[in-house]
Design an enzyme around this catalytic site. Structure first.
Site, PDB file in Angstrom:
ATOM      1  NE  ARG A 253      -2.374  -1.536   3.351  1.00 56.19           N
ATOM      2  CZ  ARG A 253      -2.187  -2.754   3.855  1.00 56.19           C
ATOM      3  NH1 ARG A 253      -2.595  -3.805   3.206  1.00 56.19           N
ATOM      4  NH2 ARG A 253      -1.603  -2.903   5.017  1.00 56.19           N
TER       5      ARG A 253
ATOM      6  CD  GLU B  80       0.729  -9.355  16.649  1.00 60.53           C
ATOM      7  OE1 GLU B  80      -0.001 -10.216  17.161  1.00 60.53           O
ATOM      8  OE2 GLU B  80       0.291  -8.350  16.076  1.00 60.53           O
TER       9      GLU B  80
END
Length: 173
Positions: free
Chosen positions: A58, A95
Site C-alpha cells: 500500500r 508477532e
C-alpha cells in the site's frame, strides 16, 4: 478532510481483538487521494527529497505520486524474492515470527535525501527495516510519512522512529 471517515475499520481481523484499518476505501475516493498526496507533498516540498521509498504494497499507492510531485525518484521496498536484481535485505520481527524486505542494492546513494512512505504505522517493524536498508546505502537524511499511526501500540521500533521527522495524517489512540 476527515480521513478517518474514509478508512474502513474491520473488527476482529485478521484475528479476534484487532480492529483492522483498511485504507483501500480511502484509495477509491479521488478527493481523499488528492488530499493525502497534497498534504504529504506540502510537508516535504522544501526538504530536498531525491527519492521516495514506498513499502509494499500500500505504500506504493501514494509513493509514486508523491515522488512525481516532489521531482524525486521512486524506490520500492518489496517482500523477499520479488525484486529481479541484486538486493539488500533486512529482517524484522512479527508477532508470530520473522519476515524480510528487500530493496535493489543500487536504489539509493549516500547523498540522497529519502522520504520513506507507508500507509500504516503499527509496530514500526517494516519502517525500521526500511530505515536500516537506507542506512546500509549510507543515506543520512531520512524522513517518514504515514497515513495512519496506531499510537496505542508502543514498541522499541517506534521509539527509534521518534528520532526522525515524521508526518502522520490520522492518529488512532
Amino acid at each position: 478532510m476527515d480521513l478517518k471517515r474514509e478508512i474502513r475499520e474491520i473488527p476482529d481481523y485478521p484475528k479476534e481483538g484487532i480492529s483492522f484499518k483498511d485504507v483501500t476505501t480511502l484509495f477509491k475516493n479521488k478527493e481523499a487521494v488528492r488530499f493525502v498526496t497534497n498534504a504529504i507533498v506540502e510537508e516535504f516540498k522544501e526538504k530536498g527529497i531525491t527519492k521516495v521509498v514506498g513499502l509494499e504494497a500500500r505504500g506504493f499507492v501514494f509513493g509514486g505520486a508523491i515522488a512525481d510531485r516532489l521531482d524525486a525518484g521512486f524506490v520500492p521496498i518489496r517482500k523477499k524474492g520479488k525484486l529481479p536484481s541484486a538486493v539488500l535485505s533486512e529482517s524484522y520481527e512479527l508477532e508470530y515470527g520473522v519476515d524480510s524486505v528487500e530493496m535493489h542494492s543500487d536504489a539509493l546513494e549516500k547523498n540522497d535525501v529519502v522520504l520513506i512512505h507507508d500507509d500504516l504505522l503499527a509496530t514500526g517493524g517494516t519502517a525500521v527495516a526500511a530505515l536500516n536498508l537506507a542506512k546500509k546505502c549510507g543515506v543520512e537524511n531520512i524522513y517518514f510519512s504515514f497515513i495512519c499511526d496506531l499510537e496505542f501500540i508502543n514498541t522499541p521500533n517506534k521509539s527509534i522512529l521518534k528520532e526522525y521527522e515524521t508526518q502522520v495524517l490520522v492518529k488512532y489512540q
